[in-house]
Write a protein that holds these residues in place. Sequence first.
Motif, mmCIF file in Angstrom:
data_model
loop_
_atom_site.group_PDB
_atom_site.id
_atom_site.type_symbol
_atom_site.label_atom_id
_atom_site.label_comp_id
_atom_site.label_asym_id
_atom_site.label_seq_id
_atom_site.Cartn_x
_atom_site.Cartn_y
_atom_site.Cartn_z
ATOM 1 N N ASP A 21 -1.357 -9.502 4.023
ATOM 2 C CA ASP A 21 -0.297 -10.034 3.169
ATOM 3 C C ASP A 21 -0.051 -9.100 1.990
ATOM 4 O OD1 ASP A 21 -0.039 -12.794 4.457
ATOM 5 O OD2 ASP A 21 -2.183 -12.628 4.080
ATOM 6 N N GLU A 22 -1.162 -8.628 1.409
ATOM 7 C CA GLU A 22 -1.047 -7.708 0.282
ATOM 8 C C GLU A 22 -1.825 -6.443 0.599
ATOM 9 O OE1 GLU A 22 -1.400 -9.417 -3.759
ATOM 10 O OE2 GLU A 22 -1.745 -11.261 -2.634
ATOM 11 N N THR A 23 -1.382 -5.346 0.018
ATOM 12 C CA THR A 23 -2.047 -4.065 0.249
ATOM 13 C C THR A 23 -2.323 -3.383 -1.084
ATOM 14 O OG1 THR A 23 -1.131 -3.724 2.460
ATOM 15 C CG2 THR A 23 -1.758 -1.752 1.248
ATOM 16 N N VAL A 24 -3.556 -2.909 -1.226
ATOM 17 C CA VAL A 24 -3.973 -2.163 -2.402
ATOM 18 C C VAL A 24 -4.435 -0.798 -1.900
ATOM 19 C CG1 VAL A 24 -5.701 -2.035 -4.250
ATOM 20 C CG2 VAL A 24 -4.653 -4.249 -3.647
ATOM 21 N N VAL A 25 -3.940 0.273 -2.532
ATOM 22 C CA VAL A 25 -4.266 1.625 -2.083
ATOM 23 C C VAL A 25 -5.202 2.277 -3.100
ATOM 24 C CG1 VAL A 25 -3.333 3.891 -1.445
ATOM 25 C CG2 VAL A 25 -2.008 1.805 -0.963
ATOM 26 N N MET A 26 -6.288 2.863 -2.590
ATOM 27 C CA MET A 26 -7.241 3.564 -3.455
ATOM 28 C C MET A 26 -7.208 5.051 -3.182
ATOM 29 S SD MET A 26 -10.816 1.472 -3.685
ATOM 30 C CE MET A 26 -11.600 2.531 -4.908
ATOM 31 N N TYR A 27 -7.341 5.814 -4.254
ATOM 32 C CA TYR A 27 -7.510 7.264 -4.110
ATOM 33 C C TYR A 27 -8.609 7.712 -5.065
ATOM 34 C CZ TYR A 27 -6.724 12.216 -3.866
ATOM 35 O OH TYR A 27 -6.915 13.566 -3.669
ATOM 36 N N ALA A 28 -9.586 8.411 -4.552
ATOM 37 C CA ALA A 28 -10.646 9.005 -5.381
ATOM 38 C C ALA A 28 -11.249 8.000 -6.356
ATOM 39 C CB ALA A 28 -10.095 10.230 -6.123
ATOM 40 N N GLY A 29 -11.554 6.812 -5.858
ATOM 41 C CA GLY A 29 -12.274 5.826 -6.657
ATOM 42 C C GLY A 29 -11.411 4.940 -7.529
ATOM 43 N N GLN A 30 -10.093 5.147 -7.505
ATOM 44 C CA GLN A 30 -9.208 4.345 -8.355
ATOM 45 C C GLN A 30 -8.085 3.717 -7.538
ATOM 46 O OE1 GLN A 30 -8.004 7.397 -11.148
ATOM 47 N NE2 GLN A 30 -9.836 7.120 -12.395
ATOM 48 N N VAL A 31 -7.562 2.590 -8.042
ATOM 49 C CA VAL A 31 -6.416 1.964 -7.399
ATOM 50 C C VAL A 31 -5.153 2.694 -7.848
ATOM 51 C CG1 VAL A 31 -4.995 -0.124 -7.314
ATOM 52 C CG2 VAL A 31 -7.483 -0.305 -7.139
ATOM 53 N N VAL A 32 -4.320 3.110 -6.883
ATOM 54 C CA VAL A 32 -3.097 3.830 -7.256
ATOM 55 C C VAL A 32 -1.821 3.020 -7.006
ATOM 56 C CG1 VAL A 32 -4.117 6.122 -7.010
ATOM 57 C CG2 VAL A 32 -2.963 5.067 -5.045
ATOM 58 N N GLU A 33 -1.885 2.040 -6.108
ATOM 59 C CA GLU A 33 -0.681 1.240 -5.844
ATOM 60 C C GLU A 33 -1.100 -0.094 -5.250
ATOM 61 O OE1 GLU A 33 2.384 3.237 -3.605
ATOM 62 O OE2 GLU A 33 3.721 1.495 -3.675
ATOM 63 N N GLY A 34 -0.259 -1.112 -5.445
ATOM 64 C CA GLY A 34 -0.545 -2.397 -4.822
ATOM 65 C C GLY A 34 0.692 -3.270 -4.823
ATOM 66 N N GLY A 35 0.659 -4.288 -3.976
ATOM 67 C CA GLY A 35 1.781 -5.227 -3.900
ATOM 68 C C GLY A 35 1.817 -5.864 -2.527
ATOM 69 N N ALA A 36 2.928 -6.551 -2.234
ATOM 70 C CA ALA A 36 3.089 -7.143 -0.907
ATOM 71 C C ALA A 36 3.036 -6.023 0.131
ATOM 72 C CB ALA A 36 4.427 -7.873 -0.833
ATOM 73 N N GLY A 65 -6.143 13.622 7.559
ATOM 74 C CA GLY A 65 -4.978 12.826 7.180
ATOM 75 C C GLY A 65 -4.100 13.475 6.139
ATOM 76 N N GLY A 66 -3.516 14.631 6.405
ATOM 77 C CA GLY A 66 -2.515 15.136 5.482
ATOM 78 C C GLY A 66 -2.987 16.318 4.660
ATOM 79 N N ALA A 67 -2.177 16.675 3.686
ATOM 80 C CA ALA A 67 -2.390 17.908 2.934
ATOM 81 C C ALA A 67 -3.635 17.831 2.071
ATOM 82 C CB ALA A 67 -1.176 18.181 2.059
ATOM 83 N N GLY A 68 -4.599 18.681 2.361
ATOM 84 C CA GLY A 68 -5.772 18.793 1.505
ATOM 85 C C GLY A 68 -6.769 17.684 1.695
ATOM 86 N N GLU A 69 -7.827 17.765 0.910
ATOM 87 C CA GLU A 69 -8.950 16.857 1.019
ATOM 88 C C GLU A 69 -9.062 16.059 -0.270
ATOM 89 O OE1 GLU A 69 -11.915 16.730 3.352
ATOM 90 O OE2 GLU A 69 -10.193 17.175 4.604
ATOM 91 N N PRO A 70 -9.623 14.854 -0.193
ATOM 92 C CA PRO A 70 -9.874 14.132 -1.444
ATOM 93 C C PRO A 70 -10.925 14.875 -2.268
ATOM 94 C CG PRO A 70 -10.804 12.956 0.435
ATOM 95 C CD PRO A 70 -10.003 14.086 0.977
ATOM 96 N N PRO A 71 -10.870 14.742 -3.594
ATOM 97 C CA PRO A 71 -11.773 15.518 -4.446
ATOM 98 C C PRO A 71 -13.193 14.952 -4.444
ATOM 99 C CG PRO A 71 -10.431 14.054 -5.781
ATOM 100 C CD PRO A 71 -9.951 13.919 -4.367
ATOM 101 N N ALA A 72 -14.145 15.796 -4.775
ATOM 102 C CA ALA A 72 -15.511 15.337 -4.993
ATOM 103 C C ALA A 72 -15.530 14.497 -6.265
ATOM 104 C CB ALA A 72 -16.440 16.530 -5.130
ATOM 105 N N LEU A 73 -16.317 13.443 -6.269
ATOM 106 C CA LEU A 73 -16.252 12.514 -7.390
ATOM 107 C C LEU A 73 -17.361 12.733 -8.414
ATOM 108 C CD1 LEU A 73 -15.010 9.357 -5.509
ATOM 109 C CD2 LEU A 73 -13.730 10.995 -6.885
ATOM 110 N N ILE A 74 -18.030 13.895 -8.325
ATOM 111 C CA ILE A 74 -18.974 14.239 -9.388
ATOM 112 C C ILE A 74 -18.173 14.760 -10.580
ATOM 113 C CG2 ILE A 74 -20.879 15.758 -10.048
ATOM 114 C CD1 ILE A 74 -21.743 15.731 -7.116
ATOM 115 N N ASP A 75 -17.176 15.550 -10.272
ATOM 116 C CA ASP A 75 -16.353 16.144 -11.320
ATOM 117 C C ASP A 75 -14.885 16.001 -10.919
ATOM 118 O OD1 ASP A 75 -15.841 17.424 -13.632
ATOM 119 O OD2 ASP A 75 -16.424 19.432 -12.946
#
Length: 328
Positions: free
Chosen positions: A227-242, A275-285
């Motif tokens: 019903d609802e979708t929340v999108v996460m990138y690199a440990g944070q929520v970037v978008e959400g809604g129906a 899944g697309g251009a580039g890789e997600p970043p390392a979350l140490i830095d």
Amino acid sequence: VEIVLEADGLTKYFPIRTPLSRTKKAVRAVEGVSLQLRKGSVTALVGESGSGKSTVARLLAQLYPLSSGEIRLHGQVVAVQRGLTRGRRFRAYCRRVQMIFQDPFASLNPVHSIRYHLTRALTIHGNRGDDLETSLAELLTRVHLTPAQRYLDRYPHELSGGQRQRVAIARALAASPEVLLADEPVSMLDVSIRLGVLNLLRDLKERLHLSILYITHDIASARYFADETVVMYAGQVVEGGASETVTQRPAHPYTQLLIESAPDPDRPAVDEKDGGAGEPPALIDPPSGCRFHPRCPFAMDVCRTDRPPRFELGDGHFAACWLYREEA
Ligand code: SF4
Ligand code: MG
């Protein structure tokens, strides 16, 4: 609709010690994640592997202590930043918030029969009822494994992957939960049986008014199932809604990338890391400002320095992206 479980600013840092560095470092796995699970509703939490979505599920299940933030069940604070409380309060929470894991084979003990697993869960949660055989048959009927007698005395390896996941769901239901946290519940299953398990979860949501957190790297399935979708990138929520809005009119450049690179539902799934251009970043830095800026085709100066807040786009749709600053 009534909010059942709520995460407010969930943050989890995993400290790491390296012999060569004296400074304390940490993997910033989850930072400031807020989301709400409503009664009788599925919320998809979508992101690449390493985006922190499984950590969010484990925090909500109280398997890890929070670094900061708060979890509320029906408005009551159940977890804040400190050590985990075990004992009676935790057991009461576990009855109401059950988790389903990616690999049903790993979550079922191979030396025990299905009868044993389900009887144990019913007993632990005080749900054996007047007649154990009836309760067992009811559980298996709920997950469409009928007749129950055909399955009860089998062992996990004697079932297919899909049947095992149904048993894992039945075991979760033995607690009479209000919330299911389902961490990639179909990603290890054969493509041909995924839909059946997702349909089962949707059916349970409707009949039992469950709140389901559906964690997935597959945004196409979120559109179909949540019903609802929340999108996460690199440990944070970037978008959400129906789900319809987020998947048809994605606002955040990362969500747009996810949708462009989503596999065609009629073709076999691609490797999730591809899944697309580039890789997600390392979350140490992690990158400064907007963590997506090294991959973003629209990055501006402000994106490199300042973390974008949530901008409301109407009807509960929001995006954490500086492109929407004027509309705020
Ligand atoms: Fe791209 Fe900037 Fe939006 Fe981040 S804030 S997604 S870098 S435009
Ligand atoms: Mg995961």
